[in-house]
Design an enzyme around this catalytic site. Structure first.
Site, PDB file in Angstrom:
ATOM      1  N   VAL A  12      44.951  39.325  44.160  1.00 33.17           N
ATOM      2  CA  VAL A  12      44.523  38.618  43.154  1.00 33.17           C
ATOM      3  C   VAL A  12      43.538  37.247  43.358  1.00 33.17           C
ATOM      4  O   VAL A  12      42.628  37.228  43.115  1.00 33.17           O
ATOM      5  CB  VAL A  12      45.531  38.760  41.995  1.00 33.17           C
ATOM      6  CG1 VAL A  12      44.818  37.916  40.717  1.00 33.17           C
ATOM      7  CG2 VAL A  12      45.780  39.976  41.629  1.00 33.17           C
ATOM      8  N   LYS A 200      48.110  43.555  28.939  1.00 33.30           N
ATOM      9  CA  LYS A 200      48.353  43.960  30.514  1.00 33.30           C
ATOM     10  C   LYS A 200      49.206  44.780  30.804  1.00 33.30           C
ATOM     11  O   LYS A 200      48.847  45.721  31.472  1.00 33.30           O
ATOM     12  CB  LYS A 200      48.566  42.579  31.297  1.00 33.30           C
ATOM     13  CG  LYS A 200      48.735  42.663  32.675  1.00 33.30           C
ATOM     14  CD  LYS A 200      47.640  43.502  33.345  1.00 33.30           C
ATOM     15  CE  LYS A 200      47.884  43.835  34.805  1.00 33.30           C
ATOM     16  NZ  LYS A 200      46.710  44.473  35.678  1.00 33.30           N
ATOM     17  N   CYS A 256      51.678  47.200  41.536  1.00 29.90           N
ATOM     18  CA  CYS A 256      51.690  46.839  40.085  1.00 29.90           C
ATOM     19  C   CYS A 256      52.465  47.808  39.363  1.00 29.90           C
ATOM     20  O   CYS A 256      53.544  47.480  38.584  1.00 29.90           O
ATOM     21  CB  CYS A 256      50.297  46.697  39.385  1.00 29.90           C
ATOM     22  SG  CYS A 256      49.478  45.340  40.356  1.00 29.90           S
TER      23      CYS A 256
HETATM   24  N1  LIG Z   1      47.644  43.460  43.279  1.00 28.12           N
HETATM   25  C1  LIG Z   1      47.013  43.786  42.268  1.00 28.12           C
HETATM   26  O1  LIG Z   1      46.124  45.097  42.344  1.00 28.12           O
HETATM   27  C2  LIG Z   1      47.063  43.059  40.882  1.00 28.12           C
HETATM   28  C3  LIG Z   1      46.343  43.257  40.044  1.00 28.12           C
HETATM   29  C4  LIG Z   1      46.351  42.701  38.811  1.00 28.12           C
HETATM   30  C5  LIG Z   1      47.279  41.919  38.517  1.00 28.12           C
HETATM   31  N2  LIG Z   1      48.261  41.541  39.755  1.00 28.12           N
HETATM   32  C6  LIG Z   1      49.297  40.430  39.614  1.00 28.12           C
HETATM   33  O2  LIG Z   1      48.623  39.350  40.164  1.00 28.12           O
HETATM   34  C7  LIG Z   1      49.985  38.533  40.706  1.00 28.12           C
HETATM   35  C8  LIG Z   1      49.699  38.435  42.238  1.00 28.12           C
HETATM   36  O3  LIG Z   1      49.663  39.561  42.929  1.00 28.12           O
HETATM   37  P1  LIG Z   1      49.024  39.853  44.232  1.00 28.12           P
HETATM   38  O4  LIG Z   1      49.097  41.222  44.426  1.00 28.12           O
HETATM   39  O5  LIG Z   1      47.817  39.043  44.519  1.00 28.12           O
HETATM   40  O6  LIG Z   1      50.273  39.239  45.245  1.00 28.12           O
HETATM   41  P2  LIG Z   1      50.277  38.694  46.574  1.00 28.12           P
HETATM   42  O7  LIG Z   1      51.511  38.790  47.045  1.00 28.12           O
HETATM   43  O8  LIG Z   1      49.194  39.576  47.255  1.00 28.12           O
HETATM   44  O9  LIG Z   1      49.885  37.174  46.606  1.00 28.12           O
HETATM   45  C9  LIG Z   1      50.407  36.217  46.241  1.00 28.12           C
HETATM   46  C10 LIG Z   1      50.443  35.226  46.994  1.00 28.12           C
HETATM   47  O10 LIG Z   1      50.981  33.756  46.458  1.00 28.12           O
HETATM   48  C11 LIG Z   1      51.312  32.977  47.357  1.00 28.12           C
HETATM   49  N3  LIG Z   1      52.379  31.992  46.904  1.00 28.12           N
HETATM   50  C12 LIG Z   1      53.650  32.196  46.369  1.00 28.12           C
HETATM   51  N4  LIG Z   1      53.985  30.981  45.847  1.00 28.12           N
HETATM   52  C13 LIG Z   1      53.046  30.183  45.880  1.00 28.12           C
HETATM   53  C14 LIG Z   1      52.986  28.843  45.701  1.00 28.12           C
HETATM   54  N5  LIG Z   1      54.004  28.044  45.139  1.00 28.12           N
HETATM   55  N6  LIG Z   1      51.841  28.184  46.103  1.00 28.12           N
HETATM   56  C15 LIG Z   1      50.920  28.695  46.582  1.00 28.12           C
HETATM   57  N7  LIG Z   1      51.010  30.147  46.908  1.00 28.12           N
HETATM   58  C16 LIG Z   1      52.028  30.794  46.722  1.00 28.12           C
HETATM   59  C17 LIG Z   1      51.947  34.158  48.600  1.00 28.12           C
HETATM   60  O11 LIG Z   1      52.164  33.448  49.686  1.00 28.12           O
HETATM   61  C18 LIG Z   1      50.992  35.173  48.458  1.00 28.12           C
HETATM   62  O12 LIG Z   1      50.115  35.072  49.372  1.00 28.12           O
HETATM   63  C19 LIG Z   1      51.051  39.528  40.364  1.00 28.12           C
HETATM   64  O13 LIG Z   1      51.736  38.910  39.265  1.00 28.12           O
HETATM   65  C20 LIG Z   1      50.520  40.859  40.111  1.00 28.12           C
HETATM   66  O14 LIG Z   1      51.384  41.668  38.987  1.00 28.12           O
HETATM   67  C21 LIG Z   1      47.940  42.159  40.779  1.00 28.12           C
END
Ligand SMILES: NC(=O)c1ccc[n+]([C@@H]2O[C@H](COP(=O)([O-])OP(=O)(O)OC[C@H]3O[C@@H](n4cnc5c(N)ncnc54)[C@H](O)[C@@H]3O)[C@@H](O)[C@H]2O)c1
Length: 425
Positions: A12, A200, A256
């Site tokens: 994201v 959401k 998700c």
């Molecule tokens: N993947 C999807 O399709 C999607 C779609 C909509 C919403 N979301 C939501 O978005 C959020 C993130 O999902 P994602 O799939 O991108 O996760 P992800 O695991 O791909 O990415 C999260 C990133 O955050 C980093 N991180 C963690 N703690 C941190 C901090 N304190 N400072 C800086 N970086 C930090 C991690 O290293 C990682 O790279 C979740 O809540 C998810 O439910 C995901």
């Protein structure tokens, strides 16, 4: 043009950061993983996503997009700070907010007065207040702006969304966040924080419900001799129903739906409502994994012990490399547990995931099919349609195919002498 800090450069955060830069904002993407940031600075993408590499290159070249592990320099002058950190499933099924809390707490002293902190992670109702409590900064507004992009079409979805949802008690801040998306031209819905957070979860729960519903109807089709493809067509022409998300398959998964449906059940429970409908949706999904395993077992002659299975695809959907909670992984694990030898080919997978060391990862579909008793199509990669059944027939031990995605041209495989089984037909 706004100055934006994106905290968490994952599926994201990275997609959103690259798109915001494309829209003309100055974006600083931050992550705690040094290796990920080093790769991004070398132009190496940490994920597979159509159009992402080009958009990142555009942002870096224009000077509007920067990657760093230094949260302080990214946040200190930012107008808006997006939290895009994980919200995994907690021990009781609720969303684990610890990443959000840690991020808010550590960033708090760095944020300038008047800035806006935006929760883009999927968070339960009340999380806007949780962030406010962690920040302890009355001079900083907190806004909920849930993300609806789909992996595999994240860039397209971000730049052409159906709607933007912005929830806040601070109308001025909500409008400022909505304005960041001005150029995408989508409707902006401004709500209170609880409604934005509920939208959401309600959206993901509804989409999971559609898939479980059609998988249940597919099971009935098999029992009564109907063809799910025709049934879906007949349903989809009804404008109240539509064609989208009515494709039977091996069950839903990904990063998700599994965690968000469970979190929604917990949110409902905490609100005093027993969400039996959604619990049923989750049960149907688990049964669907089992139904596909049974199809493969039957195709193998009733036992999986010592049988060689060729798995086509491992990611939770096509056009992504994301293996998190993939139905294919669940099915492959169950096959291995039942004594099968499984070889997989997936265009994005080169090593077996942790915990699945017995899985053989092959470099081509034909290599994966060598000596197979049954082929199982588990991910809907378009390339799989192009393979010739006759070429496959030359290398397998027995001509059995279970197409858990209804992806292939059934008549072509039947002509090549295969026993073909789809879902719901
Ligand atoms: N993947 C999807 O399709 C999607 C779609 C909509 C919403 N979301 C939501 O978005 C959020 C993130 O999902 P994602 O799939 O991108 O996760 P992800 O695991 O791909 O990415 C999260 C990133 O955050 C980093 N991180 C963690 N703690 C941190 C901090 N304190 N400072 C800086 N970086 C930090 C991690 O290293 C990682 O790279 C979740 O809540 C998810 O439910 C995901």
């Amino acid at each position: 043009m706004a100055q934006i800090a994106v905290i968490g450069t994952g599926y994201v955060g990275l997609s959103s950061g690259a798109c915001f830069a494309h829209l003309g904002h100055r974006v600083f993407c931050v992550d705690v993983l040094q290796e990920k940031i080093d790769d991004l600075n070398k132009g190496i993408m940490p994920i597979v996503e159509t159009g992402l590499k080009e958009l990142v290159a555009e942002g870096v070249t224009s000077g509007l997009l920067t990657f760093s592990t230094d949260a302080a320099s990214a946040v200190v002058n930012a107008d808006v700070i997006f939290l895009c950190v994980p919200t995994p499933e907690g021990a009781d099924g609720s969303a684990d907010l610890s990443y959000i809390q840690i991020a808010a707490k550590t960033l708090s002293p760095l944020i300038r007065s008047g800035a806006i902190v935006v929760n883009k992670s999927t968070v339960p109702v009340g999380s806007t207040k949780v962030v406010e409590r962690e920040l302890k900064r009355p001079d900083v507004a907190v806004v909920s702006n849930p993300e609806f992009l789909r992996e595999g079409s994240a860039i397209q979805d971000f730049l052409h969304p159906d709607r933007i949802v912005v929830g806040s008690d601070n109308l001025e801040a909500a409008i400022a966040v909505g304005a960041l998306y001005e150029k995408v031209g989508a409707p902006v819905l401004v709500t209170d924080p609880a409604s934005a957070e509920t939208i959401k979860y309600a959206a993901n729960a509804f989409l999971a419900t559609k898939i479980s519903y059609i998988n249940a109807v597919a099971a009935i089709c098999e029992g009564v001799g109907a063809d799910i493809n025709d049934v879906v067509l007949g349903l989809g022409y009804d404008k109240r129903i539509g064609h989208e998300f009515l494709r039977p398959g091996p069950g839903w998964g990904g990063s998700c739906f599994p965690k968000d449906t469970k979190a929604m059940v917990k949110i409902a429970e905490d609100a005093g409502y027993d969400f039996g409908l959604l619990k049923g949706v989750i049960t149907v999904n688990d049964q669907q994994y089992g139904r596909i395993v049974e199809k493969i077992r039957n195709a193998a002659g009733g036992s999986l012990e010592g049988k060689v299975i060729a798995a086509w695809g491992l990611t939770f959907k096509a056009l992504t490399d994301d293996l998190r909670d993939s139905p294919a992984i669940e099915i492959v694990s169950r096959l291995i547990a039942a004594g099968a030898e499984v070889a997989v080919f997936d265009p994005t997978v080169v090593v077996a995931p942790k915990g699945l060391e017995k899985l053989k990862v092959m470099s081509s579909l034909i290599a994966a099919c060598n000596g197979a008793d049954v082929i199982a199509v588990l991910t809907e990669w378009d390339d799989f349609r192009q393979i010739s059944p006759n070429e496959v027939a030359d290398v397998v031990s027995a001509k059995n195919i279970v197409d858990a995605r209804n992806l292939l041209d059934r008549s072509e495989w039947l002509r090549a002498g295969f026993e073909y089984q789809g879902v719901g037909r």
